[in-house]
Design an enzyme around this catalytic site. Sequence first.
Site, PDB file in Angstrom:
ATOM      1  N   HIS A   1       0.874  -1.094  -0.192  1.00 47.01           N
ATOM      2  CA  HIS A   1      -0.167  -0.013  -0.104  1.00 47.01           C
ATOM      3  C   HIS A   1       0.789   1.177   0.106  1.00 47.01           C
ATOM      4  O   HIS A   1       1.863   1.048   0.730  1.00 47.01           O
ATOM      5  CB  HIS A   1      -0.891   0.070   1.329  1.00 47.01           C
ATOM      6  CG  HIS A   1      -2.121   1.087   1.068  1.00 47.01           C
ATOM      7  ND1 HIS A   1      -2.047   2.382   1.511  1.00 47.01           N
ATOM      8  CD2 HIS A   1      -3.129   0.939   0.822  1.00 47.01           C
ATOM      9  CE1 HIS A   1      -3.040   2.954   1.303  1.00 47.01           C
ATOM     10  NE2 HIS A   1      -3.966   1.957   0.549  1.00 47.01           N
TER      11      HIS A   1
ATOM     12  N   ASP B   1      -8.173  -5.311   0.287  1.00 52.05           N
ATOM     13  CA  ASP B   1      -8.378  -6.053  -0.897  1.00 52.05           C
ATOM     14  C   ASP B   1      -7.998  -7.729  -0.905  1.00 52.05           C
ATOM     15  O   ASP B   1      -8.826  -8.398  -1.463  1.00 52.05           O
ATOM     16  CB  ASP B   1      -8.196  -5.500  -2.442  1.00 52.05           C
ATOM     17  CG  ASP B   1      -8.547  -4.390  -2.664  1.00 52.05           C
ATOM     18  OD1 ASP B   1      -9.458  -4.184  -2.527  1.00 52.05           O
ATOM     19  OD2 ASP B   1      -7.916  -3.198  -2.969  1.00 52.05           O
TER      20      ASP B   1
HETATM   21  N1  ACO Z   1       4.038  -8.001  -4.772  1.00 52.67           N
HETATM   22  C1  ACO Z   1       5.613  -7.761  -5.097  1.00 52.67           C
HETATM   23  N2  ACO Z   1       6.224  -6.716  -4.847  1.00 52.67           N
HETATM   24  C2  ACO Z   1       5.671  -5.651  -4.573  1.00 52.67           C
HETATM   25  C3  ACO Z   1       4.080  -5.403  -4.351  1.00 52.67           C
HETATM   26  C4  ACO Z   1       3.483  -6.869  -4.321  1.00 52.67           C
HETATM   27  N3  ACO Z   1       2.126  -6.582  -4.216  1.00 52.67           N
HETATM   28  N4  ACO Z   1       3.934  -3.999  -4.052  1.00 52.67           N
HETATM   29  C5  ACO Z   1       4.778  -3.631  -3.986  1.00 52.67           C
HETATM   30  N5  ACO Z   1       5.914  -4.319  -4.424  1.00 52.67           N
HETATM   31  C6  ACO Z   1       7.603  -3.922  -4.554  1.00 52.67           C
HETATM   32  C7  ACO Z   1       7.631  -2.960  -5.862  1.00 52.67           C
HETATM   33  O1  ACO Z   1       8.181  -3.629  -6.702  1.00 52.67           O
HETATM   34  C8  ACO Z   1       8.759  -2.244  -4.983  1.00 52.67           C
HETATM   35  O2  ACO Z   1       9.991  -2.714  -5.185  1.00 52.67           O
HETATM   36  P1  ACO Z   1      11.385  -2.038  -5.466  1.00 52.67           P
HETATM   37  O3  ACO Z   1      11.547  -0.821  -4.468  1.00 52.67           O
HETATM   38  O4  ACO Z   1      12.507  -3.200  -5.445  1.00 52.67           O
HETATM   39  O5  ACO Z   1      11.301  -1.596  -6.972  1.00 52.67           O
HETATM   40  C9  ACO Z   1       8.588  -1.785  -3.839  1.00 52.67           C
HETATM   41  O6  ACO Z   1       7.844  -2.931  -3.452  1.00 52.67           O
HETATM   42  C10 ACO Z   1       7.536  -0.588  -3.816  1.00 52.67           C
HETATM   43  O7  ACO Z   1       6.308  -0.777  -4.486  1.00 52.67           O
HETATM   44  P2  ACO Z   1       5.892   0.410  -5.241  1.00 52.67           P
HETATM   45  O8  ACO Z   1       4.971  -0.282  -6.539  1.00 52.67           O
HETATM   46  O9  ACO Z   1       6.840   1.544  -5.812  1.00 52.67           O
HETATM   47  O10 ACO Z   1       4.886   1.174  -4.288  1.00 52.67           O
HETATM   48  P3  ACO Z   1       3.756   1.978  -4.485  1.00 52.67           P
HETATM   49  O11 ACO Z   1       3.377   2.700  -3.325  1.00 52.67           O
HETATM   50  O12 ACO Z   1       3.880   2.809  -5.704  1.00 52.67           O
HETATM   51  O13 ACO Z   1       2.522   0.996  -4.874  1.00 52.67           O
HETATM   52  C11 ACO Z   1       0.766  -0.617  -4.714  1.00 52.67           C
HETATM   53  C12 ACO Z   1       1.637   0.621  -3.897  1.00 52.67           C
HETATM   54  C13 ACO Z   1       0.450   0.049  -5.967  1.00 52.67           C
HETATM   55  C14 ACO Z   1      -0.646  -0.841  -3.972  1.00 52.67           C
HETATM   56  C15 ACO Z   1       1.458  -1.773  -4.701  1.00 52.67           C
HETATM   57  O14 ACO Z   1       1.817  -2.031  -3.528  1.00 52.67           O
HETATM   58  C16 ACO Z   1       0.816  -2.861  -5.450  1.00 52.67           C
HETATM   59  O15 ACO Z   1       1.000  -2.903  -6.993  1.00 52.67           O
HETATM   60  N6  ACO Z   1       0.111  -3.696  -4.731  1.00 52.67           N
HETATM   61  C17 ACO Z   1      -0.777  -4.712  -5.474  1.00 52.67           C
HETATM   62  C18 ACO Z   1      -1.969  -4.199  -6.003  1.00 52.67           C
HETATM   63  C19 ACO Z   1      -2.849  -3.935  -4.877  1.00 52.67           C
HETATM   64  O16 ACO Z   1      -2.978  -4.709  -4.121  1.00 52.67           O
HETATM   65  N7  ACO Z   1      -3.415  -2.692  -5.012  1.00 52.67           N
HETATM   66  C20 ACO Z   1      -4.580  -2.256  -3.957  1.00 52.67           C
HETATM   67  C21 ACO Z   1      -4.107  -1.111  -2.971  1.00 52.67           C
HETATM   68  S1  ACO Z   1      -5.208  -0.914  -2.001  1.00 52.67           S
HETATM   69  C22 ACO Z   1      -6.338   0.114  -2.638  1.00 52.67           C
HETATM   70  O17 ACO Z   1      -6.172   0.878  -3.524  1.00 52.67           O
HETATM   71  C23 ACO Z   1      -7.840  -0.107  -2.418  1.00 52.67           C
END
Ligand code: ACO
Length: 426
Positions: A304, A361
């Site tokens: 998140h 979620d």
């Molecule tokens: N699985 C694996 N790796 C992940 C995940 C995941 N679910 N989420 C983040 N990471 C990793 C990224 O690859 C990144 O790694 P790095 O630093 O080595 O490049 C690091 O963790 C940070 O992730 P970002 O995507 O840069 O973080 P951001 O804050 O932009 O993204 C997000 C948050 C979009 C929710 C992300 O965690 C994600 O894609 N999760 C899966 C989708 C999801 O569950 N979305 C619902 C969110 S809640 C809502 O909106 C209701």
Amino acid sequence: MKEFAKLIIDGKELTLPVIEGSEGEMAIDIRSLRQETGYITFDPGFGNTGTCKSTITYMNGEQGILRYRGIPIEQLAEYSSFVETAFLLIAGMLPTREELTRTSVYLNDFSLLHENMKGFYRNYPPKSHPMGILSAMINAMRSFYPELIDIDEDINKTYLRLISKIRTMAAMAYRISKGEKVVSPRPDLCYCANFLNMMFNNAVVPYRLDDDMVKALNIFWILHADHEQNCSTTAVRVVGSGKVNIYATISAGISALWGPLHGGANQAVINMLETIQKNGMTIKECIAKAKDKDDPFRLMGFGHRVYKTYDPRAKIMKKMTDVLLLKTKRKDPLLDIAKKLEEAALKDTYFKEKNLYPNVDFYAGILLRALGIPTNMFTVMFAIGRLPGWIAQWKEDVSDPETRLTRPRQIYTGNQIHDYIPIDKR
Ligand code: ACO
């Protein structure tokens, strides 16, 4: 408290005021930055940018706190109803008994749809995603109910019309997509029971309303009712800043919510769990895939932007899901996979170091399945829940004297000036 921050740039010192929120959140007010220095800030995704002051929702991502108008989400999930929580968000305080009764009366009065709107559904291509239909239908309300945006109309009634009709629209979309007869709303039922009845009642096997199911739906919608400046709420504020009508604004919020990184994640979680089940993947393989940068697979429902600990909503959702599955004596194999995945991820160094925990979620889809909601309706369910939050944020935004037309800047990285070349000389 710090009152100022100092920025030294090009040998010039700029003193910038500091703003403190009621829970000690600190911000540097950079409104004079460009004018004073010619510089702008660069913050893709707005991770470090506060776009407004708000009194609606407080969340603390490090400590896993979520409160609506100061009330902890745990208490609202335990004691409140979705309609009462919607009132709290929009009006800013809990309703009296009389106010709550009046709200329910209006919700009933406004629950039917304009006859001509029904034609909309029938003319959509089969298999259209219900989020696309919902977004279009809400936008269309501007045309079907033009009187509602006139100043004479009590704006509170418009909010209630939206909250009431979105529920009818969602249930109707489902019934029509299945080729089934539409079920009208019943004035004797509460908001959540009414929705379940409109979704599932039919002449052959009448739907039996169950208190735990109704409670679970109330909790699901309470947990989704607001989440401060997330992607869809920001869309609502950005679109609303252009002073467009509330229907177009909410429709923009619905479109933003549709994406799999945002509200679409609940559907994406179930798709992921089904793929794992179908392909017989082991938990170890899934974790390895999620960590592999060359693999697009992500653990949906994990991570998140703000929560760097367990999402407080996920805890409540998980508990309610267990209650519901126990009650219905339903075994959901996807729940077993989800629990094993969670356990493995929480122990894994990659997830621990990046502070990746289950978000709302992760268990939402399993709870919705237990309620009988089909997967392609999941994000619609989220949208119904989030509507009071969008309305509250829109209301706050339009009445805030500091609100301006949202118009960010950019750093241009394209070509420098060069001459046009006629087509035959290229
Ligand atoms: N699985 C694996 N790796 C992940 C995940 C995941 N679910 N989420 C983040 N990471 C990793 C990224 O690859 C990144 O790694 P790095 O630093 O080595 O490049 C690091 O963790 C940070 O992730 P970002 O995507 O840069 O973080 P951001 O804050 O932009 O993204 C997000 C948050 C979009 C929710 C992300 O965690 C994600 O894609 N999760 C899966 C989708 C999801 O569950 N979305 C619902 C969110 S809640 C809502 O909106 C209701």
